[in-house]
Design a protein around this motif. Structure first.
Motif, short mmCIF file in Angstrom:
data_model
loop_
_atom_site.label_atom_id
_atom_site.label_comp_id
_atom_site.label_asym_id
_atom_site.label_seq_id
_atom_site.Cartn_x
_atom_site.Cartn_y
_atom_site.Cartn_z
N TYR A 237 36.74 0.46 -17.61
CA TYR A 237 37.88 0.22 -17.51
C TYR A 237 38.43 -0.01 -19.11
N TRP A 238 37.65 0.43 -19.95
CA TRP A 238 38.09 -0.02 -21.62
C TRP A 238 38.86 1.43 -21.72
N GLU A 239 39.97 1.37 -22.70
CA GLU A 239 40.71 2.31 -22.96
C GLU A 239 40.10 3.11 -24.34
N ALA A 240 40.40 4.05 -24.84
CA ALA A 240 40.16 4.80 -25.87
C ALA A 240 40.39 3.84 -27.37
N THR B 240 42.38 -9.45 -18.91
CA THR B 240 42.43 -8.41 -20.17
C THR B 240 41.51 -8.68 -21.20
N GLY C 231 40.60 -3.54 -22.43
CA GLY C 231 40.18 -3.55 -21.11
C GLY C 231 40.54 -4.20 -20.08
N THR C 232 40.38 -3.98 -19.03
CA THR C 232 40.75 -4.68 -17.79
C THR C 232 39.79 -4.94 -16.81
N THR D 211 35.65 -2.22 -31.46
CA THR D 211 34.98 -0.98 -31.01
C THR D 211 33.41 -1.02 -31.46
N ARG E 256 39.44 -2.04 -28.96
CA ARG E 256 39.69 -1.42 -27.46
C ARG E 256 40.10 -2.39 -26.57
#
Length: 74
Positions: free
Chosen positions: A16-19, A39, A32-33, A44, A30
């Protein structure tokens, strides 16, 4: 939550980690959810040690930082 439990939880949300978001300089973060609505914010490369709380609390933290309320610590 213990650090071991937090580390396990961070590994569970790895999909679920975003860029990474990189601001000025070399600091990249980063977001994530997880399925429970928590959240995460992590540096990084250190996603195994995230800051975690509810979405509302971390959203307020981000808005406060954007508003300049943390400029004195940067």
């Amino acid at each position: 939550m213990s650090s071991a439990a937090l580390k396990r939880k961070a590994q569970e949300v790895s999909s679920y980690w975003e860029a990474p978001f990189c601001g000025e300089g070399a600091n990249c973060f980063r977001l994530g959810t997880d399925a429970e609505g928590n959240t995460y914010i992590a540096v990084t490369g250190h996603e195994d040690r995230p800051l975690t709380d509810t979405r509302e609390v971390l959203a307020k933290l981000i808005l406060d930082i954007k508003a300049g309320k943390a400029d004195h610590v940067l």
